[in-house]
Write a protein that holds these residues in place. Structure first.
Motif, PDB file in Angstrom:
ATOM      1  N   ALA A  27       0.828  -1.211   0.000  1.00  0.00           N
ATOM      2  CA  ALA A  27       0.000   0.000   0.000  1.00  0.00           C
ATOM      3  C   ALA A  27       0.865   1.266   0.000  1.00  0.00           C
ATOM      4  CB  ALA A  27      -0.906  -0.007   1.230  1.00  0.00           C
ATOM      5  N   ASP A  28       2.102   1.161   0.539  1.00  0.00           N
ATOM      6  CA  ASP A  28       2.980   2.345   0.602  1.00  0.00           C
ATOM      7  C   ASP A  28       3.914   2.444  -0.605  1.00  0.00           C
ATOM      8  OD1 ASP A  28       1.886   2.602   3.116  1.00  0.00           O
ATOM      9  OD2 ASP A  28       3.527   1.490   4.082  1.00  0.00           O
ATOM     10  N   ALA A  29       3.875   1.411  -1.476  1.00  0.00           N
ATOM     11  CA  ALA A  29       4.864   1.363  -2.565  1.00  0.00           C
ATOM     12  C   ALA A  29       4.590   2.420  -3.613  1.00  0.00           C
ATOM     13  CB  ALA A  29       4.835  -0.021  -3.213  1.00  0.00           C
ATOM     14  N   GLU A  79       1.883 -16.840   0.069  1.00  0.00           N
ATOM     15  CA  GLU A  79       0.638 -16.454   0.758  1.00  0.00           C
ATOM     16  C   GLU A  79       0.914 -15.382   1.805  1.00  0.00           C
ATOM     17  OE1 GLU A  79      -1.221 -20.866   0.124  1.00  0.00           O
ATOM     18  OE2 GLU A  79      -0.995 -20.175   2.186  1.00  0.00           O
ATOM     19  N   GLU A  80       2.005 -15.584   2.563  1.00  0.00           N
ATOM     20  CA  GLU A  80       2.347 -14.600   3.603  1.00  0.00           C
ATOM     21  C   GLU A  80       2.784 -13.271   2.997  1.00  0.00           C
ATOM     22  OE1 GLU A  80       1.767 -14.861   6.760  1.00  0.00           O
ATOM     23  OE2 GLU A  80       0.980 -16.882   6.452  1.00  0.00           O
ATOM     24  N   ALA A  81       3.372 -13.343   1.782  1.00  0.00           N
ATOM     25  CA  ALA A  81       3.923 -12.121   1.160  1.00  0.00           C
ATOM     26  C   ALA A  81       2.839 -11.235   0.542  1.00  0.00           C
ATOM     27  CB  ALA A  81       4.959 -12.497   0.106  1.00  0.00           C
ATOM     28  N   GLU A  82       1.602 -11.728   0.501  1.00  0.00           N
ATOM     29  CA  GLU A  82       0.525 -10.891  -0.056  1.00  0.00           C
ATOM     30  C   GLU A  82       0.389  -9.638   0.805  1.00  0.00           C
ATOM     31  OE1 GLU A  82      -2.849 -11.992  -2.503  1.00  0.00           O
ATOM     32  OE2 GLU A  82      -2.806 -13.865  -1.349  1.00  0.00           O
ATOM     33  N   GLY A  83       0.284  -8.494   0.146  1.00  0.00           N
ATOM     34  CA  GLY A  83       0.203  -7.246   0.893  1.00  0.00           C
ATOM     35  C   GLY A  83       1.562  -6.584   1.069  1.00  0.00           C
ATOM     36  N   TYR A  84       2.644  -7.289   0.667  1.00  0.00           N
ATOM     37  CA  TYR A  84       3.986  -6.700   0.726  1.00  0.00           C
ATOM     38  C   TYR A  84       4.492  -6.461  -0.696  1.00  0.00           C
ATOM     39  CZ  TYR A  84       4.046  -7.915   5.641  1.00  0.00           C
ATOM     40  OH  TYR A  84       3.741  -7.997   6.965  1.00  0.00           O
ATOM     41  N   GLU A  85       5.402  -5.518  -0.808  1.00  0.00           N
ATOM     42  CA  GLU A  85       5.996  -5.238  -2.113  1.00  0.00           C
ATOM     43  C   GLU A  85       7.007  -6.343  -2.426  1.00  0.00           C
ATOM     44  OE1 GLU A  85       7.982  -1.475  -2.200  1.00  0.00           O
ATOM     45  OE2 GLU A  85       8.219  -1.535  -4.379  1.00  0.00           O
ATOM     46  N   MET A  86       6.819  -7.020  -3.539  1.00  0.00           N
ATOM     47  CA  MET A  86       7.709  -8.125  -3.910  1.00  0.00           C
ATOM     48  C   MET A  86       8.289  -7.857  -5.304  1.00  0.00           C
ATOM     49  SD  MET A  86       7.882 -10.785  -1.751  1.00  0.00           S
ATOM     50  CE  MET A  86       8.006 -12.292  -2.721  1.00  0.00           C
ATOM     51  N   PRO A  87       9.443  -8.454  -5.618  1.00  0.00           N
ATOM     52  CA  PRO A  87      10.025  -8.235  -6.956  1.00  0.00           C
ATOM     53  C   PRO A  87       9.352  -9.114  -8.013  1.00  0.00           C
ATOM     54  CG  PRO A  87      11.502  -9.585  -5.615  1.00  0.00           C
ATOM     55  CD  PRO A  87      10.335  -9.236  -4.737  1.00  0.00           C
ATOM     56  N   ILE A  88       8.041  -8.910  -8.168  1.00  0.00           N
ATOM     57  CA  ILE A  88       7.211  -9.749  -9.052  1.00  0.00           C
ATOM     58  C   ILE A  88       7.754  -9.779 -10.483  1.00  0.00           C
ATOM     59  CG2 ILE A  88       4.874  -9.884 -10.085  1.00  0.00           C
ATOM     60  CD1 ILE A  88       4.939 -10.635  -7.130  1.00  0.00           C
TER      61      ILE A  88
END
Ligand SMILES: Cc1cc2nc3c(=O)[nH]c(=O)nc-3n(C[C@H](O)[C@H](O)[C@H](O)COP(=O)(O)OP(=O)(O)OC[C@H]3O[C@@H](n4cnc5c(N)ncnc54)[C@H](O)[C@@H]3O)c2cc1C
Length: 409
Positions: A27-29, A79-88
């Motif tokens: 959300a902050d990304a 699953e845990e990483a949902e909601g975090y900024e990831m290097p998709i």
């Protein structure tokens, strides 16, 4: 393989705590466009964080820098990483196609050097396969690599290379023996994207994105260490690469981490859209949206079932074409449902139009039926290799490539 005595639940709990302490909230990304070089720097930085925290390359073997854990651990982490900024953006093609292919068929040195570097966030890989003369007939490519002493000199052109501008190396398929039939005279090279003689251009698409590139090779010189697999056995390498591509595009790769798509092509939320359009009570819209949601659910289950089948040896690798084909159908159903829900507003792309994303998204409706090999190719594979139906007629089968008529009537 790592000692997996740590239970999935303990791994999950450790991941949850680490993510909360270390990874930025989505959300902050900052929403960086694909054009922005900062986008790639950010992805590499996030990957370095994952690596430093001990959560990178979860399913890659330990000897090549991964954790060597089963897929269930990767699923728990995602699953845990949902909601975090990831290097998709590093998932496809770098990890799930290119690194996966190197793992299968690369030399020991290539695996140690390149897979490890990718996991540490130091290197990104892309694919140089399709050519301006055609992508479906991949084995008919005309980029050539000629010997010069122990080196190779490469001339030709590639196109539709996703994210090549952000990559360091491209897996490049070239013709090394035109006297052999088309599948037999090919070799795969790991080509630096900044090699002297390589010119790269970005391609801007109708929806405004420019993740695709085209490359021109003018006497690009590569040493023998750049050959992946064996000389003139590039089709074996390409076949593994295409398998990993279908698996990744279909949604079943064990080498992707985190969910979601790169921000340049994210899909609008259909239920939210229907509510915003004030059409939640319209029975036609409800049915279309319901069908699209069912397609997504079936797709998820299909991916799980086929992946488990291939992993357990009950299904051949060619089965990866099934979720790949369904992915295209599902993407199209969603794009259609979004437009139906948004109504005429979807066609008016103007700043401030709340439904602009829908119209832009629709312009890429067909991408799913081409990326990772076209849907027609997927149907051919399913019929020939899964259902045992007769092979497609091919007038050029077994004929030396330099004797095949091309560009003539
Ligand atoms: C999102 C996306 C990402 C991509 N990323 C990459 C990448 O990173 N690297 C890369 O090298 N390429 C990439 N591509 C290119 C992709 O691999 C090609 O678009 C694909 O292989 C089809 O080739 P083509 O576009 O040349 O179409 P063509 O081969 O010209 O085909 C045109 C149409 O004719 C049909 N057709 C062709 N032959 C047959 C046949 N024998 N039977 C029935 N129908 C047939 C095709 O199915 C298609 O519908 C990407 C494409 C997309 C959409």
């Amino acid at each position: 393989m790592t000692d997996t005595t740590e239970s999935i639940e303990s791994f999950r709990a450790r991941a949850r705590a680490w993510l909360a302490d270390n990874m930025p909230r989505l959300a902050d990304a900052a929403r960086l466009s694909g054009d922005d070089p900062a986008h790639w720097e950010r992805a590499r930085e996030l990957q370095r964080k994952l690596h430093a925290g001990g959560f990178a390359g979860i399913c890659f073997p330990e000897e090549y820098g991964g954790l060597g854990l089963p897929y269930a651990y990767q699923q728990a982490f995602s699953e845990e990483a949902e909601g975090y900024e990831m290097p998709i953006v590093l998932n496809i093609p770098s990890f799930s196609i290119c690194c996966a292919t190197l793992l299968d068929v690369g030399s020991e040195e290539q695996k140690r050097e390149h897979i490890g570097a990718a996991i540490r966030g130091e290197e990104v890989l892309c694919q140089f396969l399709s050519e301006p003369s055609g992508g479906s007939d991949l084995a008919g490519l005309i980029t050539r690599a000629e010997r010069d002493g122990e080196n190779w000199v490469i001339n030709g052109a590639k196109i539709w290379s996703t994210f090549a501008y952000g990559a360091d190396y491209g897996l490049c398929l070239a013709r090394t023996d035109p006297e052999k039939p088309k599948h037999d005279g090919l070799t795969m090279f790991l080509m630096p994207t900044r090699a002297p003689g390589l010119t790269m251009n970005r391609i801007r698409m109708s929806d405004g994105t420019d993740e695709f590139c085209e490359e021109f090779f003018d006497n690009v010189v590569l040493g023998p260490e750049h050959v992946v697999g064996r000389v003139n056995d590039g089709w074996t390498v390409a076949s593994r690469q295409l398998y990993h591509e279908r698996t990744a595009v279909g949604g079943g790769s064990i080498y992707t981490s985190g969910y979601g798509q790169p921000p340049t092509r994210s899909r609008p939320d259909i239920v939210d859209l229907v509510r915003r359009a004030g059409r939640a009570a319209d029975p036609d819209v409800r049915r279309t949206v319901g069908e699209a949601i069912v397609m997504s659910t079936v797709h998820e289950q299909l991916v799980e079932r086929v992946s488990a089948g291939i992993e357990g040896g009950h299904l051949p690798p060619a089965a990866a074409s099934v979720p790949r084909l369904f992915h295209a159908e599902e993407t199209e159903a969603h794009a259609d449902a979004l437009v139906r829900a948004a109504g005429a507003s979807a066609a008016v792309a103007s700043a401030g139009n709340a439904f602009e994303d829908v119209g832009l998204h629709y312009l890429c409706r067909q991408a799913g039926s081409l990326g990772g090999g076209s849907s027609e190719m997927a149907r051919n594979l399913i019929s020939e290799r899964l259902l045992g139906m007769p092979r497609e007629q091919a007038a050029d089968r077994g004929i030396p490539f330099n004797q095949i008529k091309r560009g003539t009537r």
